[in-house]
Design a protein around this motif. Structure first.
Motif, PDB file in Angstrom:
ATOM      1  N   VAL A   5       1.010  -1.053  -0.017  1.00  0.00           N
ATOM      2  CA  VAL A   5      -0.008   0.123  -0.196  1.00  0.00           C
ATOM      3  C   VAL A   5       0.859   1.251   0.063  1.00  0.00           C
ATOM      4  CG1 VAL A   5      -1.638   1.476   1.358  1.00  0.00           C
ATOM      5  CG2 VAL A   5      -1.792  -1.241   1.252  1.00  0.00           C
ATOM      6  N   VAL A   6       0.650   2.255  -0.820  1.00  0.00           N
ATOM      7  CA  VAL A   6       1.216   3.581  -1.037  1.00  0.00           C
ATOM      8  C   VAL A   6       0.404   4.672  -0.795  1.00  0.00           C
ATOM      9  CG1 VAL A   6       2.690   4.851  -2.452  1.00  0.00           C
ATOM     10  CG2 VAL A   6       2.958   2.433  -2.901  1.00  0.00           C
ATOM     11  N   LEU A   7       0.792   5.337   0.453  1.00  0.00           N
ATOM     12  CA  LEU A   7      -0.254   6.272   1.049  1.00  0.00           C
ATOM     13  C   LEU A   7       0.508   7.760   0.544  1.00  0.00           C
ATOM     14  CD1 LEU A   7      -1.336   4.919   4.275  1.00  0.00           C
ATOM     15  CD2 LEU A   7      -2.340   4.794   1.890  1.00  0.00           C
ATOM     16  N   HIS A   8       0.009   8.510  -0.176  1.00  0.00           N
ATOM     17  CA  HIS A   8       0.469   9.754  -0.419  1.00  0.00           C
ATOM     18  C   HIS A   8       0.296  10.872   0.644  1.00  0.00           C
ATOM     19  CE1 HIS A   8      -3.464  11.729  -0.823  1.00  0.00           C
ATOM     20  NE2 HIS A   8      -3.766  10.792  -1.595  1.00  0.00           N
ATOM     21  N   GLY A   9       0.792  12.101   0.388  1.00  0.00           N
ATOM     22  CA  GLY A   9       0.597  13.127   1.545  1.00  0.00           C
ATOM     23  C   GLY A   9      -0.180  13.911   1.327  1.00  0.00           C
ATOM     24  N   THR A  10      -0.270  15.269   1.952  1.00  0.00           N
ATOM     25  CA  THR A  10      -1.177  16.277   2.094  1.00  0.00           C
ATOM     26  C   THR A  10      -1.288  16.785   0.720  1.00  0.00           C
ATOM     27  OG1 THR A  10      -0.764  16.638   4.230  1.00  0.00           O
ATOM     28  CG2 THR A  10      -1.984  18.253   3.253  1.00  0.00           C
ATOM     29  N   ASN A  11      -2.556  17.302   0.282  1.00  0.00           N
ATOM     30  CA  ASN A  11      -2.682  17.879  -0.819  1.00  0.00           C
ATOM     31  C   ASN A  11      -1.967  17.280  -2.148  1.00  0.00           C
ATOM     32  OD1 ASN A  11      -4.258  20.167  -0.025  1.00  0.00           O
ATOM     33  ND2 ASN A  11      -2.328  21.343   0.565  1.00  0.00           N
ATOM     34  N   SER A  12      -1.836  15.910  -2.159  1.00  0.00           N
ATOM     35  CA  SER A  12      -1.326  15.191  -3.016  1.00  0.00           C
ATOM     36  C   SER A  12      -2.207  14.047  -3.864  1.00  0.00           C
ATOM     37  CB  SER A  12      -0.045  14.499  -2.485  1.00  0.00           C
ATOM     38  OG  SER A  12       0.896  14.197  -3.467  1.00  0.00           O
ATOM     39  N   HIS A  13      -1.544  13.154  -4.582  1.00  0.00           N
ATOM     40  CA  HIS A  13      -2.367  12.259  -5.241  1.00  0.00           C
ATOM     41  C   HIS A  13      -1.519  10.952  -5.642  1.00  0.00           C
ATOM     42  CE1 HIS A  13      -4.461  10.562  -8.499  1.00  0.00           C
ATOM     43  NE2 HIS A  13      -5.351  11.221  -8.137  1.00  0.00           N
ATOM     44  N   PRO A  14      -1.767   9.895  -5.831  1.00  0.00           N
ATOM     45  CA  PRO A  14      -1.041   8.678  -6.114  1.00  0.00           C
ATOM     46  C   PRO A  14      -0.289   8.975  -7.302  1.00  0.00           C
ATOM     47  CG  PRO A  14      -3.189   7.974  -5.562  1.00  0.00           C
ATOM     48  CD  PRO A  14      -3.366   9.456  -5.545  1.00  0.00           C
ATOM     49  N   SER A  15      -0.809  10.046  -8.277  1.00  0.00           N
ATOM     50  CA  SER A  15      -0.031  10.283  -9.544  1.00  0.00           C
ATOM     51  C   SER A  15       1.179  11.230  -9.392  1.00  0.00           C
ATOM     52  CB  SER A  15      -1.118  10.587 -10.539  1.00  0.00           C
ATOM     53  OG  SER A  15      -1.550  12.047 -10.174  1.00  0.00           O
ATOM     54  N   HIS A  16       1.169  11.587  -8.074  1.00  0.00           N
ATOM     55  CA  HIS A  16       2.415  13.008  -7.908  1.00  0.00           C
ATOM     56  C   HIS A  16       3.630  12.163  -7.647  1.00  0.00           C
ATOM     57  CE1 HIS A  16      -1.176  16.093  -7.103  1.00  0.00           C
ATOM     58  NE2 HIS A  16      -1.125  15.283  -8.601  1.00  0.00           N
ATOM     59  N   ASN A  17       4.744  13.299  -7.672  1.00  0.00           N
ATOM     60  CA  ASN A  17       6.046  12.656  -7.103  1.00  0.00           C
ATOM     61  C   ASN A  17       6.509  11.337  -7.387  1.00  0.00           C
ATOM     62  OD1 ASN A  17       5.818  15.352  -5.721  1.00  0.00           O
ATOM     63  ND2 ASN A  17       4.632  14.205  -4.130  1.00  0.00           N
ATOM     64  N   TRP A  18       7.085  10.899  -6.797  1.00  0.00           N
ATOM     65  CA  TRP A  18       7.539   9.341  -6.946  1.00  0.00           C
ATOM     66  C   TRP A  18       6.657   8.312  -6.866  1.00  0.00           C
ATOM     67  CZ3 TRP A  18       7.149   6.833  -2.408  1.00  0.00           C
ATOM     68  CH2 TRP A  18       7.122   7.680  -1.444  1.00  0.00           C
ATOM     69  N   GLN A  19       5.705   8.517  -6.419  1.00  0.00           N
ATOM     70  CA  GLN A  19       4.620   7.466  -6.045  1.00  0.00           C
ATOM     71  C   GLN A  19       4.491   6.466  -7.383  1.00  0.00           C
ATOM     72  OE1 GLN A  19       3.854  10.427  -4.551  1.00  0.00           O
ATOM     73  NE2 GLN A  19       4.095   9.789  -2.400  1.00  0.00           N
ATOM     74  N   PRO A  20       3.990   7.104  -8.671  1.00  0.00           N
ATOM     75  CA  PRO A  20       4.051   6.160  -9.720  1.00  0.00           C
ATOM     76  C   PRO A  20       5.025   5.420  -9.783  1.00  0.00           C
ATOM     77  CG  PRO A  20       3.252   8.532 -10.317  1.00  0.00           C
ATOM     78  CD  PRO A  20       3.841   8.529  -8.979  1.00  0.00           C
ATOM     79  N   TRP A  21       6.310   5.899  -9.477  1.00  0.00           N
ATOM     80  CA  TRP A  21       7.451   5.371  -9.855  1.00  0.00           C
ATOM     81  C   TRP A  21       7.626   3.975  -9.072  1.00  0.00           C
ATOM     82  CZ3 TRP A  21      11.339   4.514  -6.337  1.00  0.00           C
ATOM     83  CH2 TRP A  21      12.433   3.815  -6.745  1.00  0.00           C
ATOM     84  N   ILE A  22       7.382   4.290  -7.631  1.00  0.00           N
ATOM     85  CA  ILE A  22       7.510   3.128  -6.632  1.00  0.00           C
ATOM     86  C   ILE A  22       6.454   2.115  -6.945  1.00  0.00           C
ATOM     87  CG2 ILE A  22       5.978   4.048  -4.844  1.00  0.00           C
ATOM     88  CD1 ILE A  22       9.372   1.975  -4.311  1.00  0.00           C
ATOM     89  N   LYS A  23       5.228   2.591  -7.244  1.00  0.00           N
ATOM     90  CA  LYS A  23       4.409   1.423  -7.607  1.00  0.00           C
ATOM     91  C   LYS A  23       4.697   0.448  -8.661  1.00  0.00           C
ATOM     92  CE  LYS A  23      -0.920   1.332  -8.822  1.00  0.00           C
ATOM     93  NZ  LYS A  23      -0.779   0.298  -9.870  1.00  0.00           N
ATOM     94  N   LYS A  24       5.266   1.083  -9.830  1.00  0.00           N
ATOM     95  CA  LYS A  24       5.862   0.266 -10.799  1.00  0.00           C
ATOM     96  C   LYS A  24       6.924  -0.725 -10.631  1.00  0.00           C
ATOM     97  CE  LYS A  24       4.394   3.340 -14.569  1.00  0.00           C
ATOM     98  NZ  LYS A  24       5.056   4.366 -15.717  1.00  0.00           N
ATOM     99  N   GLU A  25       7.761  -0.009  -9.782  1.00  0.00           N
ATOM    100  CA  GLU A  25       9.219  -0.804  -9.092  1.00  0.00           C
ATOM    101  C   GLU A  25       8.531  -1.981  -8.140  1.00  0.00           C
ATOM    102  OE1 GLU A  25      12.390  -0.370  -9.256  1.00  0.00           O
ATOM    103  OE2 GLU A  25      11.868   0.801 -10.903  1.00  0.00           O
ATOM    104  N   LEU A  26       7.481  -1.764  -7.483  1.00  0.00           N
ATOM    105  CA  LEU A  26       7.001  -3.088  -6.682  1.00  0.00           C
ATOM    106  C   LEU A  26       6.436  -4.056  -7.245  1.00  0.00           C
ATOM    107  CD1 LEU A  26       5.880  -0.817  -3.573  1.00  0.00           C
ATOM    108  CD2 LEU A  26       7.798  -2.644  -3.835  1.00  0.00           C
TER     109      LEU A  26
END
Length: 192
Positions: A5-26
């Motif tokens: 499970v990947v949980l983003h931060g405040t005012n953010s979204h799973p498509s922001h920052n490094w979250q899409p990258w870690i999802k693909k890596e995992l």
């Protein structure tokens, strides 16, 4: 099936920052990954998040939990609950533990009401968290302007976790699109 499970931060979204990258890596490492949009995340609320995650239908047993900023706080809150089953590994990136630094900056989105319902009134239950998770990693930039480096290191030590300091890095928000320290830390400790 391994789950994360990947949980983003405040005012953010799973498509922001490094979250899409870690999802693909995992996913490439054989994980089924859930990266939800946390409800009303402009003002993170411990109870709202807890209700949402608990009632999601996701099987949290022996998951890898990854949280960024207030998402890291949410991981700590989850590990303090009775309903969350045992967790294999948790990674807290830019762990948000208090508003000390936020009160000194001039961000247009911040006011003292934003995080009033995020932290447990009695503080984090150190013993419960330690019993709930096998492997705990804090990844923190030593130049983080929002979340205190020393506070994160101190809590990591209290929890018996592993602290990974990333020299010259801030809060791992935009423009950060990859965060290889997560993968290398998990691999180094045999957790990926």
């Amino acid at each position: 099936m391994k789950r994360a499970v990947v949980l983003h931060g405040t005012n953010s979204h799973p498509s922001h920052n490094w979250q899409p990258w870690i999802k693909k890596e995992l996913e490439a490492a054989g994980y089924e990954v859930w990266a939800p949009v946390l409800p009303d995340n402009d003002a993170p609320n411990r109870q709202t998040y807890d209700d949402f995650l608990k009632n999601s239908g996701w099987d949290f047993t022996d998951n890898l939990l990854v949280g960024h900023s207030s998402g890291a706080t949410t991981v700590l809150n989850l590990l303090s609950t009775d309903w969350l089953p045992h967790t294999k590994t948790a990674v807290l990136v830019g762990a948000f533990l208090n508003e000390k630094l936020l009160k000194t900056i001039n961000e247009d989105w911040y006011n003292e009401e934003v995080f009033k319902n995020l932290f447990p009134v009695e503080g984090f239950d150190i013993n419960k968290i330690k019993q709930k998770v096998d492997n705990l990693y804090f990844i923190h930039g030593d130049k983080d302007p929002l979340c205190d480096f020393d506070d994160a290191r101190e809590l990591c030590e209290e929890l018996g976790g592993t602290f990974v300091a990333v020299a010259g890095e801030g809060h791992f928000s935009s423009p950060t699109t990859t965060l290889p320290e997560i993968i290398s830390t998990l691999q180094e400790h045999g957790n990926l």
